[in-house]
Design an enzyme around this catalytic site. Structure first.
Site, PDB file in Angstrom:
ATOM      1  N   ALA A 159       5.300   4.634   4.129  1.00  0.00           N
ATOM      2  CA  ALA A 159       5.404   3.946   5.415  1.00  0.00           C
ATOM      3  C   ALA A 159       6.465   4.647   6.265  1.00  0.00           C
ATOM      4  O   ALA A 159       7.327   5.361   5.751  1.00  0.00           O
ATOM      5  CB  ALA A 159       5.790   2.490   5.182  1.00  0.00           C
ATOM      6  N   LEU A 160       6.402   4.415   7.576  1.00  0.00           N
ATOM      7  CA  LEU A 160       7.355   5.074   8.494  1.00  0.00           C
ATOM      8  C   LEU A 160       8.586   4.227   8.804  1.00  0.00           C
ATOM      9  O   LEU A 160       9.581   4.755   9.299  1.00  0.00           O
ATOM     10  CB  LEU A 160       6.662   5.402   9.827  1.00  0.00           C
ATOM     11  CG  LEU A 160       5.496   6.383   9.784  1.00  0.00           C
ATOM     12  CD1 LEU A 160       4.985   6.621  11.201  1.00  0.00           C
ATOM     13  CD2 LEU A 160       5.911   7.681   9.150  1.00  0.00           C
ATOM     14  N   ARG A 208       8.487  -8.340   6.720  1.00  0.00           N
ATOM     15  CA  ARG A 208       9.134  -7.470   5.720  1.00  0.00           C
ATOM     16  C   ARG A 208      10.591  -7.882   5.522  1.00  0.00           C
ATOM     17  O   ARG A 208      11.090  -7.936   4.405  1.00  0.00           O
ATOM     18  CB  ARG A 208       9.095  -6.007   6.160  1.00  0.00           C
ATOM     19  CG  ARG A 208       7.774  -5.332   5.983  1.00  0.00           C
ATOM     20  CD  ARG A 208       7.877  -3.844   6.235  1.00  0.00           C
ATOM     21  NE  ARG A 208       8.509  -3.493   7.481  1.00  0.00           N
ATOM     22  CZ  ARG A 208       9.801  -3.239   7.656  1.00  0.00           C
ATOM     23  NH1 ARG A 208      10.632  -3.250   6.648  1.00  0.00           N
ATOM     24  NH2 ARG A 208      10.295  -2.945   8.846  1.00  0.00           N
ATOM     25  N   SER A 224       0.826  -1.215   0.000  1.00  0.00           N
ATOM     26  CA  SER A 224       0.000   0.000   0.000  1.00  0.00           C
ATOM     27  C   SER A 224       0.859   1.264   0.000  1.00  0.00           C
ATOM     28  O   SER A 224       0.323   2.367  -0.067  1.00  0.00           O
ATOM     29  CB  SER A 224      -0.961  -0.003   1.195  1.00  0.00           C
ATOM     30  OG  SER A 224      -0.256  -0.174   2.395  1.00  0.00           O
ATOM     31  N   HIS A 225       2.191   1.132   0.062  1.00  0.00           N
ATOM     32  CA  HIS A 225       3.042   2.333   0.071  1.00  0.00           C
ATOM     33  C   HIS A 225       4.146   2.300  -0.981  1.00  0.00           C
ATOM     34  O   HIS A 225       5.090   3.057  -0.909  1.00  0.00           O
ATOM     35  CB  HIS A 225       3.620   2.572   1.476  1.00  0.00           C
ATOM     36  CG  HIS A 225       2.526   2.971   2.425  1.00  0.00           C
ATOM     37  ND1 HIS A 225       1.779   2.057   3.111  1.00  0.00           N
ATOM     38  CD2 HIS A 225       2.019   4.169   2.717  1.00  0.00           C
ATOM     39  CE1 HIS A 225       0.862   2.680   3.824  1.00  0.00           C
ATOM     40  NE2 HIS A 225       0.974   3.973   3.606  1.00  0.00           N
ATOM     41  N   ARG A 262       1.056   4.181  -4.572  1.00  0.00           N
ATOM     42  CA  ARG A 262       0.975   5.603  -4.232  1.00  0.00           C
ATOM     43  C   ARG A 262       1.383   6.522  -5.397  1.00  0.00           C
ATOM     44  O   ARG A 262       1.211   7.744  -5.305  1.00  0.00           O
ATOM     45  CB  ARG A 262       1.901   5.911  -3.048  1.00  0.00           C
ATOM     46  CG  ARG A 262       1.464   5.283  -1.747  1.00  0.00           C
ATOM     47  CD  ARG A 262       0.273   5.997  -1.173  1.00  0.00           C
ATOM     48  NE  ARG A 262      -0.199   5.373   0.047  1.00  0.00           N
ATOM     49  CZ  ARG A 262      -1.388   5.579   0.559  1.00  0.00           C
ATOM     50  NH1 ARG A 262      -2.237   6.387  -0.025  1.00  0.00           N
ATOM     51  NH2 ARG A 262      -1.758   4.978   1.671  1.00  0.00           N
ATOM     52  N   GLY A 298      -4.787   2.796   2.851  1.00  0.00           N
ATOM     53  CA  GLY A 298      -4.357   2.135   1.617  1.00  0.00           C
ATOM     54  C   GLY A 298      -4.865   0.695   1.554  1.00  0.00           C
ATOM     55  O   GLY A 298      -5.258   0.211   0.489  1.00  0.00           O
ATOM     56  N   GLU A 299      -4.880   0.015   2.717  1.00  0.00           N
ATOM     57  CA  GLU A 299      -5.355  -1.377   2.734  1.00  0.00           C
ATOM     58  C   GLU A 299      -6.857  -1.431   2.472  1.00  0.00           C
ATOM     59  O   GLU A 299      -7.349  -2.347   1.805  1.00  0.00           O
ATOM     60  CB  GLU A 299      -5.038  -2.029   4.087  1.00  0.00           C
ATOM     61  CG  GLU A 299      -3.555  -2.104   4.428  1.00  0.00           C
ATOM     62  CD  GLU A 299      -2.761  -2.997   3.471  1.00  0.00           C
ATOM     63  OE1 GLU A 299      -3.364  -3.856   2.808  1.00  0.00           O
ATOM     64  OE2 GLU A 299      -1.534  -2.806   3.385  1.00  0.00           O
TER      65      GLU A 299
HETATM   66  P1  NDP Z   1       0.061  -3.942   9.816  1.00  0.00           P
HETATM   67  O1  NDP Z   1      -1.173  -4.091  10.622  1.00  0.00           O
HETATM   68  O2  NDP Z   1       0.203  -4.790   8.615  1.00  0.00           O
HETATM   69  O3  NDP Z   1       1.334  -4.258  10.726  1.00  0.00           O
HETATM   70  C1  NDP Z   1       1.578  -3.485  11.869  1.00  0.00           C
HETATM   71  C2  NDP Z   1       2.826  -3.987  12.571  1.00  0.00           C
HETATM   72  O4  NDP Z   1       2.555  -5.236  13.171  1.00  0.00           O
HETATM   73  C3  NDP Z   1       4.005  -4.220  11.624  1.00  0.00           C
HETATM   74  O5  NDP Z   1       5.177  -3.856  12.268  1.00  0.00           O
HETATM   75  C4  NDP Z   1       3.934  -5.720  11.356  1.00  0.00           C
HETATM   76  O6  NDP Z   1       5.185  -6.289  11.000  1.00  0.00           O
HETATM   77  C5  NDP Z   1       3.442  -6.225  12.691  1.00  0.00           C
HETATM   78  N1  NDP Z   1       2.684  -7.476  12.576  1.00  0.00           N
HETATM   79  C6  NDP Z   1       1.716  -7.780  11.693  1.00  0.00           C
HETATM   80  N2  NDP Z   1       1.261  -9.014  11.918  1.00  0.00           N
HETATM   81  C7  NDP Z   1       1.961  -9.492  12.973  1.00  0.00           C
HETATM   82  C8  NDP Z   1       1.937 -10.734  13.693  1.00  0.00           C
HETATM   83  N3  NDP Z   1       1.108 -11.713  13.365  1.00  0.00           N
HETATM   84  N4  NDP Z   1       2.807 -10.879  14.718  1.00  0.00           N
HETATM   85  C9  NDP Z   1       3.650  -9.877  15.070  1.00  0.00           C
HETATM   86  N5  NDP Z   1       3.728  -8.693  14.425  1.00  0.00           N
HETATM   87  C10 NDP Z   1       2.877  -8.512  13.396  1.00  0.00           C
HETATM   88  O7  NDP Z   1       0.315  -2.417   9.411  1.00  0.00           O
HETATM   89  P2  NDP Z   1      -0.758  -1.243   9.201  1.00  0.00           P
HETATM   90  O8  NDP Z   1      -1.738  -1.718   8.204  1.00  0.00           O
HETATM   91  O9  NDP Z   1      -1.255  -0.761  10.513  1.00  0.00           O
HETATM   92  O10 NDP Z   1       0.152  -0.093   8.566  1.00  0.00           O
HETATM   93  C11 NDP Z   1       0.691  -0.280   7.273  1.00  0.00           C
HETATM   94  C12 NDP Z   1       1.619   0.838   6.900  1.00  0.00           C
HETATM   95  O11 NDP Z   1       0.910   2.015   6.601  1.00  0.00           O
HETATM   96  C13 NDP Z   1       2.676   1.250   7.935  1.00  0.00           C
HETATM   97  O12 NDP Z   1       3.930   1.077   7.308  1.00  0.00           O
HETATM   98  C14 NDP Z   1       2.400   2.728   8.203  1.00  0.00           C
HETATM   99  O13 NDP Z   1       3.568   3.507   8.409  1.00  0.00           O
HETATM  100  C15 NDP Z   1       1.728   3.133   6.922  1.00  0.00           C
HETATM  101  N6  NDP Z   1       0.874   4.326   7.089  1.00  0.00           N
HETATM  102  C16 NDP Z   1       1.341   5.542   6.612  1.00  0.00           C
HETATM  103  C17 NDP Z   1       0.560   6.679   6.748  1.00  0.00           C
HETATM  104  C18 NDP Z   1       1.044   8.022   6.296  1.00  0.00           C
HETATM  105  O14 NDP Z   1       0.333   9.006   6.469  1.00  0.00           O
HETATM  106  N7  NDP Z   1       2.214   8.151   5.727  1.00  0.00           N
HETATM  107  C19 NDP Z   1      -0.788   6.609   7.346  1.00  0.00           C
HETATM  108  C20 NDP Z   1      -1.127   5.314   7.850  1.00  0.00           C
HETATM  109  C21 NDP Z   1      -0.330   4.210   7.696  1.00  0.00           C
HETATM  110  P3  NDP Z   1       5.429  -6.849   9.498  1.00  0.00           P
HETATM  111  O15 NDP Z   1       5.534  -5.627   8.624  1.00  0.00           O
HETATM  112  O16 NDP Z   1       6.686  -7.638   9.581  1.00  0.00           O
HETATM  113  O17 NDP Z   1       4.230  -7.685   9.145  1.00  0.00           O
END
Ligand code: NDP
Length: 332
Positions: free
Chosen positions: A122-123, A307, A46-47, A51, A186-187
């Site tokens: 993403a951050l 990742r 999604s990033h 985008r 994005g998701e």
């Molecule tokens: P996710 O819910 O996919 O994941 C959130 C975190 O949890 C990640 O670090 C992920 O690691 C970890 N995780 C996921 N599943 C597990 C699991 N089963 N066990 C342990 N850890 C887990 O992310 P979001 O959908 O909340 O966010 C997605 C992205 O969107 C982020 O990168 C965020 O920065 C970006 N974003 C950017 C915005 C902006 O304005 N620029 C606004 C909102 C979001 P892993 O990646 O390894 O799965």
């Protein structure tokens, strides 16, 4: 319509061509290409290329400066200020992080306040860069109301992501990066595009009712993750990324925005902490014992490990064919 296989090189070449043909100079293009390629490399779909149309919309409208020259200044010994010159965030961040890391290594802790930028990514790249310097990194941003506070039916918070990175000398850092919305926008957009439902609790429709239809949520509001607790973290992010940095709250960013499809203007809060200065020598081995206990728990995995596993693959990435058509149409 299916997917098309592209190597990371091809993804980078395509993004470079689109940015440079749409008013981005070489330095801004390079930083944006790195952001998109690392997102696709790590499976942050999604990033990445997803985008690109939004990035280009705001270059074409003139809202975002494709020739931005971010200015880095030390407000105090521990406060780095980066004025992004109204450009996209990646170049501003790349310029500011070395000063942030230097200050944290000397003082134990330092803050970076980024203003006049447009963050659409993403951050984790920024907190991972801080952890790469042996420092703990925390970053957060807010932009545009999309999430209702717990108990409410009206958006006030952005999706307000927060990222935390923990350095592990000789190993990949642990990097948490999560929206405080139940699901990143994005998701939800990708679920709508692909005709999938989303879990109940993701958001409300325009009448304030719970729904699993992402199209209805896009007309209504997202909800924070974890009820009032996630709502409290979203509030904290909003105050750090706007109130503390001196940039727009989500509601202000939206009011000032021209809604051209790209991200509104906003800021970013970043914190770097030296565990070496805070805990003293031995901090890394002490923490590795914690990770050994963590890893011994069946079924648990560290955040960021998905990742980090994805990035090991040199195979082509599968890119949505309709998205690719849209992107090719952005070339002059
Ligand atoms: P996710 O819910 O996919 O994941 C959130 C975190 O949890 C990640 O670090 C992920 O690691 C970890 N995780 C996921 N599943 C597990 C699991 N089963 N066990 C342990 N850890 C887990 O992310 P979001 O959908 O909340 O966010 C997605 C992205 O969107 C982020 O990168 C965020 O920065 C970006 N974003 C950017 C915005 C902006 O304005 N620029 C606004 C909102 C979001 P892993 O990646 O390894 O799965």
């Amino acid at each position: 319509m299916g997917t098309v296989e592209l190597s990371l090189q091809e993804i980078g070449d395509l993004a470079r061509r689109v940015f440079s043909e749409n008013g981005c100079d070489a330095e801004n293009t390079d930083a944006l290409v790195r952001t998109i390629v690392t997102a696709e490399r790590d499976g942050s779909h999604s990033h990445g290329l997803f985008r690109l149309p939004g990035y280009i919309a705001s270059l074409r409208s003139g809202k975002v400066n494709g020739n931005a020259r971010p200015k880095v200044a030390m407000k105090t010994l521990a406060i780095v200020s980066v004025d992004g010159d109204n450009g996209y965030a990646p170049l501003a961040i790349e310029r500011g992080v070395p000063a942030l890391a230097d200050a944290a290594k000397k003082l134990g802790v330092a803050v970076m306040a980024t203003t006049h930028t447009h963050h659409f990514a993403a951050l984790w790249p920024e907190t991972e860069a801080i952890a790469g310097q042996g420092l703990i990194g925390i970053a957060c941003v807010c932009y545009t109301p999309l999430v209702a506070p717990a108990g409410g039916k009206k958006s006030l918070f952005g999706t307000n992501p927060i990222s935390f990175a923990w350095p592990r000398p000789g190993r990949s850092p642990v990097v948490v990066d999560m929206a405080t919305a139940s699901m990143a926008l994005g998701e939800v957009q990708i679920a709508a595009r692909d005709g999938r439902t989303v879990p109940l609790g993701t958001g409300l429709d325009a009448n304030g009712a719970l729904t699993t239809d992402p199209n209805e949520i896009l007309k209504g509001t997202l909800l924070p993750f974890g009820g009032y607790k996630g709502s409290a973290i979203a509030l904290m992010v909003e105050l750090l990324a706007a109130g503390a940095v001196g940039e727009s709250f989500s509601f202000e960013a939206a009011e000032a925005d021209i809604k051209d499809g790209g991200p509104p203007r906003g800021g970013e809060f970043m914190l770097a902490i030296s565990p070496e200065l805070l805990a003293g020598p031995g901090w890394a081995e002490h923490s590795e014992e914690f990770f050994r206990r963590f890893d011994a728990i069946e079924g648990a995995r560290l955040p960021g490990s998905r990742r980090q596993h994805n990035r090991l693959s040199l195979a082509p990435r599968n890119i949505d064919a309709t998205l690719l058509e849209r992107i090719h149409a952005l070339c002059n």
